[in-house]
Design an enzyme around this catalytic site. Structure first.
Site, PDB file in Angstrom:
ATOM      1  N   ASP A 203      -1.616  -1.482  -3.448  1.00  0.00           N
ATOM      2  CA  ASP A 203      -0.251  -0.976  -3.304  1.00  0.00           C
ATOM      3  C   ASP A 203       0.240  -0.421  -4.631  1.00  0.00           C
ATOM      4  OD1 ASP A 203      -0.109  -1.705  -0.630  1.00  0.00           O
ATOM      5  OD2 ASP A 203       0.662  -3.698  -1.071  1.00  0.00           O
TER       6      ASP A 203
ATOM      7  N   ASP B  70       0.913  -3.258   8.455  1.00  0.00           N
ATOM      8  CA  ASP B  70       1.000  -3.804   7.102  1.00  0.00           C
ATOM      9  C   ASP B  70       2.279  -4.607   6.973  1.00  0.00           C
ATOM     10  OD1 ASP B  70       0.927  -4.345   4.407  1.00  0.00           O
ATOM     11  OD2 ASP B  70       0.697  -2.268   3.771  1.00  0.00           O
TER      12      ASP B  70
END
Length: 218
Positions: free
Chosen positions: A37, A173
């Site tokens: 990320d 997610d």
């Protein structure tokens, strides 16, 4: 990889290069693909590591970059240079130029994905765009932090999208845990990105394998 293959993808979120290296060392023991990320403190409140940090960490697994950033096109060359296999950008950050951004990812030789925040409808993904994508990632939390609250309504959005789109890989997610993974699987997802349910556990490898086994139940 076929659409039918289910994957548990460790999602690495940190602002500390040393922690990134530690997380990657753990992942190399049990996974061949991870998501990293990337946050700029603008699109989401948090900041994270950089492409340079990833380079110095020395990855031994394949990986995708989930760009939670404004103007993601400014990051593409850097992440290609450090070996990203796939780039996932947020629709909310490329609205109005989504075809150009995704085309650039493809031109650079990487797979392309688009992520949708919980309040973004999937109808924004027009057929011309979908034809260019390798995956669509549905956020089940508002992004930026480990341990954010799961938004169950996203599963309805996934079910509707899957009904009309059988051939594209769908990911989810955020907020995934052992106690909701079966319900998540029933929505039609292929890739399940997991952060805190792996890395906030005492034994990340066991946590990953428990989730993997649960994802493979008939």
């Amino acid at each position: 990889m076929t659409k039918q293959e289910k994957r548990i993808i460790p999602a690495l979120l940190t602002e500390k290069p040393t922690e990134l290296a530690s997380m990657l060392m753990k992942c190399e023991q049990f996974s061949t693909w991870v998501q990293i990320d990337i946050m700029d403190g603008l699109f989401v409140p948090s900041r994270s590591i950089t492409a340079q940090d990833i380079h110095y960490a020395g990855l031994c697994v394949d990986w995708e970059a989930h760009l939670m950033v404004n103007e993601p096109e400014q990051y593409l060359y850097d992440f290609q240079a450090v070996g990203a296999k796939r780039i996932i950008v947020h629709y909310e950050t490329i609205t109005g130029r989504e075809l150009e951004v995704v085309a650039k990812i493809n031109e650079l030789g990487m797979e392309a994905g688009v992520a949708l925040n919980p309040n973004t409808p999937s109808v924004v993904l027009v057929p011309e765009l979908l034809q260019m994508l390798d995956c669509v990632l549905f956020m089940a939390v508002y992004p930026g932090f480990y341990g954010a609250k799961f938004v169950p309504q996203v599963l309805d959005k996934i079910r509707m999208f899957r009904k009309d789109h059988q051939d594209i890989r769908i990911g989810i997610d955020g907020g995934v845990k052992l106690d909701n993974i079966q319900e998540i699987l029933l929505s039609g997802v292929d890739d399940i990105c997991v952060g805190s349910a792996i890395f906030a556990q005492q034994n990340p490898e066991k946590a990953y394998l428990d989730l993997l086994r649960a994802s493979q139940k008939d």
